[in-house]
Design a protein around this motif. Sequence first.
Motif, PDB file in Angstrom:
ATOM      1  N   PRO A 363       0.818  -1.208   0.000  1.00 20.89           N
ATOM      2  CA  PRO A 363       0.000   0.000   0.000  1.00 20.89           C
ATOM      3  C   PRO A 363       0.858   1.267   0.000  1.00 20.89           C
ATOM      4  CG  PRO A 363       0.124  -0.923   2.196  1.00 20.89           C
ATOM      5  CD  PRO A 363       0.826  -1.893   1.290  1.00 20.89           C
ATOM      6  N   PRO A 364       0.239   2.446  -0.243  1.00 22.85           N
ATOM      7  CA  PRO A 364       1.005   3.690  -0.346  1.00 22.85           C
ATOM      8  C   PRO A 364       1.889   3.966   0.868  1.00 22.85           C
ATOM      9  CG  PRO A 364      -1.239   4.034  -1.096  1.00 22.85           C
ATOM     10  CD  PRO A 364      -1.201   2.646  -0.514  1.00 22.85           C
ATOM     11  N   SER A 365       1.475   3.511   2.035  1.00 21.95           N
ATOM     12  CA  SER A 365       2.260   3.758   3.241  1.00 21.95           C
ATOM     13  C   SER A 365       3.513   2.888   3.309  1.00 21.95           C
ATOM     14  CB  SER A 365       1.401   3.494   4.485  1.00 21.95           C
ATOM     15  OG  SER A 365       0.946   2.143   4.493  1.00 21.95           O
ATOM     16  N   HIS A 366       3.539   1.825   2.524  1.00 25.52           N
ATOM     17  CA  HIS A 366       4.671   0.895   2.574  1.00 25.52           C
ATOM     18  C   HIS A 366       4.903   0.283   1.194  1.00 25.52           C
ATOM     19  CE1 HIS A 366       6.706  -2.737   4.784  1.00 25.52           C
ATOM     20  NE2 HIS A 366       7.572  -1.839   4.381  1.00 25.52           N
ATOM     21  N   PRO A 367       5.199   1.095   0.173  1.00 21.83           N
ATOM     22  CA  PRO A 367       5.314   0.583  -1.199  1.00 21.83           C
ATOM     23  C   PRO A 367       6.554  -0.286  -1.389  1.00 21.83           C
ATOM     24  CG  PRO A 367       6.007   2.870  -1.108  1.00 21.83           C
ATOM     25  CD  PRO A 367       5.446   2.549   0.250  1.00 21.83           C
ATOM     26  N   PHE A 368       6.472  -1.153  -2.382  1.00 20.88           N
ATOM     27  CA  PHE A 368       7.600  -2.014  -2.712  1.00 20.88           C
ATOM     28  C   PHE A 368       8.760  -1.180  -3.259  1.00 20.88           C
ATOM     29  CE2 PHE A 368       6.720  -6.745  -3.100  1.00 20.88           C
ATOM     30  CZ  PHE A 368       5.719  -6.738  -2.150  1.00 20.88           C
ATOM     31  N   THR A 369       9.963  -1.587  -2.887  1.00 18.34           N
ATOM     32  CA  THR A 369      11.179  -1.034  -3.466  1.00 18.34           C
ATOM     33  C   THR A 369      11.734  -2.044  -4.464  1.00 18.34           C
ATOM     34  OG1 THR A 369      12.632  -2.026  -1.814  1.00 18.34           O
ATOM     35  CG2 THR A 369      11.657   0.129  -1.279  1.00 18.34           C
ATOM     36  N   ALA A 370      12.797  -1.658  -5.157  1.00 19.59           N
ATOM     37  CA  ALA A 370      13.428  -2.589  -6.093  1.00 19.59           C
ATOM     38  C   ALA A 370      13.900  -3.848  -5.376  1.00 19.59           C
ATOM     39  CB  ALA A 370      14.597  -1.900  -6.789  1.00 19.59           C
ATOM     40  N   VAL A 371      14.403  -3.694  -4.162  1.00 13.42           N
ATOM     41  CA  VAL A 371      14.834  -4.856  -3.377  1.00 13.42           C
ATOM     42  C   VAL A 371      13.657  -5.789  -3.113  1.00 13.42           C
ATOM     43  CG1 VAL A 371      15.716  -5.592  -1.123  1.00 13.42           C
ATOM     44  CG2 VAL A 371      16.787  -3.664  -2.313  1.00 13.42           C
ATOM     45  N   ASP A 372      12.487  -5.231  -2.818  1.00 11.69           N
ATOM     46  CA  ASP A 372      11.301  -6.051  -2.576  1.00 11.69           C
ATOM     47  C   ASP A 372      10.891  -6.815  -3.828  1.00 11.69           C
ATOM     48  OD1 ASP A 372      10.931  -5.289   0.136  1.00 11.69           O
ATOM     49  OD2 ASP A 372      10.075  -3.389  -0.529  1.00 11.69           O
ATOM     50  N   PHE A 373      11.001  -6.179  -4.999  1.00 12.95           N
ATOM     51  CA  PHE A 373      10.698  -6.869  -6.256  1.00 12.95           C
ATOM     52  C   PHE A 373      11.608  -8.086  -6.421  1.00 12.95           C
ATOM     53  CE2 PHE A 373       8.276  -3.167  -7.390  1.00 12.95           C
ATOM     54  CZ  PHE A 373       7.447  -3.544  -8.446  1.00 12.95           C
ATOM     55  N   VAL A 374      12.900  -7.879  -6.185  1.00 12.53           N
ATOM     56  CA  VAL A 374      13.864  -8.974  -6.336  1.00 12.53           C
ATOM     57  C   VAL A 374      13.557 -10.099  -5.356  1.00 12.53           C
ATOM     58  CG1 VAL A 374      16.286  -9.619  -6.102  1.00 12.53           C
ATOM     59  CG2 VAL A 374      15.674  -7.467  -7.219  1.00 12.53           C
ATOM     60  N   LYS A 375      13.276  -9.747  -4.101  1.00 12.59           N
ATOM     61  CA  LYS A 375      12.979 -10.770  -3.099  1.00 12.59           C
ATOM     62  C   LYS A 375      11.725 -11.564  -3.472  1.00 12.59           C
ATOM     63  CE  LYS A 375      15.150  -8.621   0.953  1.00 12.59           C
ATOM     64  NZ  LYS A 375      14.906  -8.037   2.293  1.00 12.59           N
TER      65      LYS A 375
END
Length: 505
Positions: A363-375
């Motif tokens: 959600p907007p309060s905790h959006p995915f980062t590039a690291v999250d995409f990779v994980k």
Amino acid sequence: MATNDHAPRGIVVFSGGSAANSLVDVFGAVRENKSCPLSYIIPISDNGGSSSELIRIFGGPGIGDVRSRLVRLIPESPPNSERAAIKSLFNHRLNSNAIAAHDEWQSIVDGTSETWKSITPAKKELIRAFFNLLNLEILKRARPPTSTFDFTSASVGNLFLTGARLFSGSFESAIYLLGSICGVPSDLVRVIPAINSNFSHHISASLEDGTIIVGQNSISHPSEVTPLHPRPRRPSLLLADEEEDASSSSDGVPYEDNHLPGSLPSLRNKNINFSKSQTEDLPTRISRIWYINPYGQEIRPPANPRVLGEIRHAQAIIYCIGSLFTSIIPSLILRGIGKAILSSPARHKILILNGSIDRETGPPSHPFTAVDFVKAIARAGEDSHGRGHTGRHINKDTDAVTTSAASTIPLPYTSYVTHILHLEGPGTPKVDRERLAEMGIETLRLYGRKITSDDGQTVVGVRYDSTALIQALEIVMGRGGDAMIRGTLSGGLNRRNTLENPVRQ
């Protein structure tokens, strides 16, 4: 899958439908410059839009993204040519009014519709044969006045693909036929379903707070408020109150006339109309995606053997832009995919990062980062061959599900992602270059154009520039790729399109 050792290794692209269609010309240019085959791996779990009504009446896979890619791959032709007319026919959607849509369909079946203009009689009659077959099957299944096929906004291409599948008994044969009619050169460009099946395959998602969403459309683009279920103690997601309602559906259609045994009520709804731009935010992040059977229990379907063969003979694997959890991960969690990627000879496994944050990566309060995409990609690959990194275990005797702390074994990130191409600007996922470098992943920032909201007042993301993306992919895949060091280039990319330029309107 047998391969020719002397043939050039191909490029494998994991993607969904509409978002990735915008990059078809980019991948086509790279394929041509590398003189190698290109394979698109498309999931079949979509249960929204035109596909939802076909699944409701006929069962079968979600075909919308496959059809969309095949039609997008039709070579450009003059406006009045037969090829352009065929592209228009298979791209056409029937009227948004149910009665008008039914009449429009009948004119197509009869051969009197204007959509047949410029299509030669031989090809017209071949296509009409499958429309007539499908129309007969629709009539056979009709139980007026309640259980009838809804032609509202139906995709003509989806209707053809379904008719061809019912005739041949083979989904891949139907794909081959549509591709042949459309003039897609299958020796160079292949559209391959992630699962080769004549049956429906649905997915579920669990959120970090333990709730569960059933069905791809509800996960990605719900047509109504998303039904959130509490985490079940057993794999079955068929809740007690749903079992009581199983005797009839919400629209009055007799259950026994219209649905497979055990079909979940939440999967019986029509999802013809939905918005991709206006959806509610999820309360927490998505933590996991898995496949379910008609009773809501988790299953682990095997990947299409053709997909495994393409991965094992690839020079590069690309994770395309699109919905992370409904366009990319449904293909990665299939049995055999993770092992194939780990053993693939591909030196370059490239993530093209989205230019904006969507419902699935909020959600907007905790959006995915590039690291999250990779994980998420690495965990999906590991989940596909039961490495246990998700900390989720199934008792084979009782089918009970238990969740434990995530494994402390580090995920092999660079076995799944070696490079990230990304944009920078308002609305784009954050890219922590130092953290990614620690993970062994190279990053390259590209030139892009801003995307504004419908009112034109707010920047909601950034769109890739085709020329810059082609150049970046070629650099990573061999033309100067070794000169790239964490976001800078020593040469080979036009400075006007480089990473250090500001994002332009």
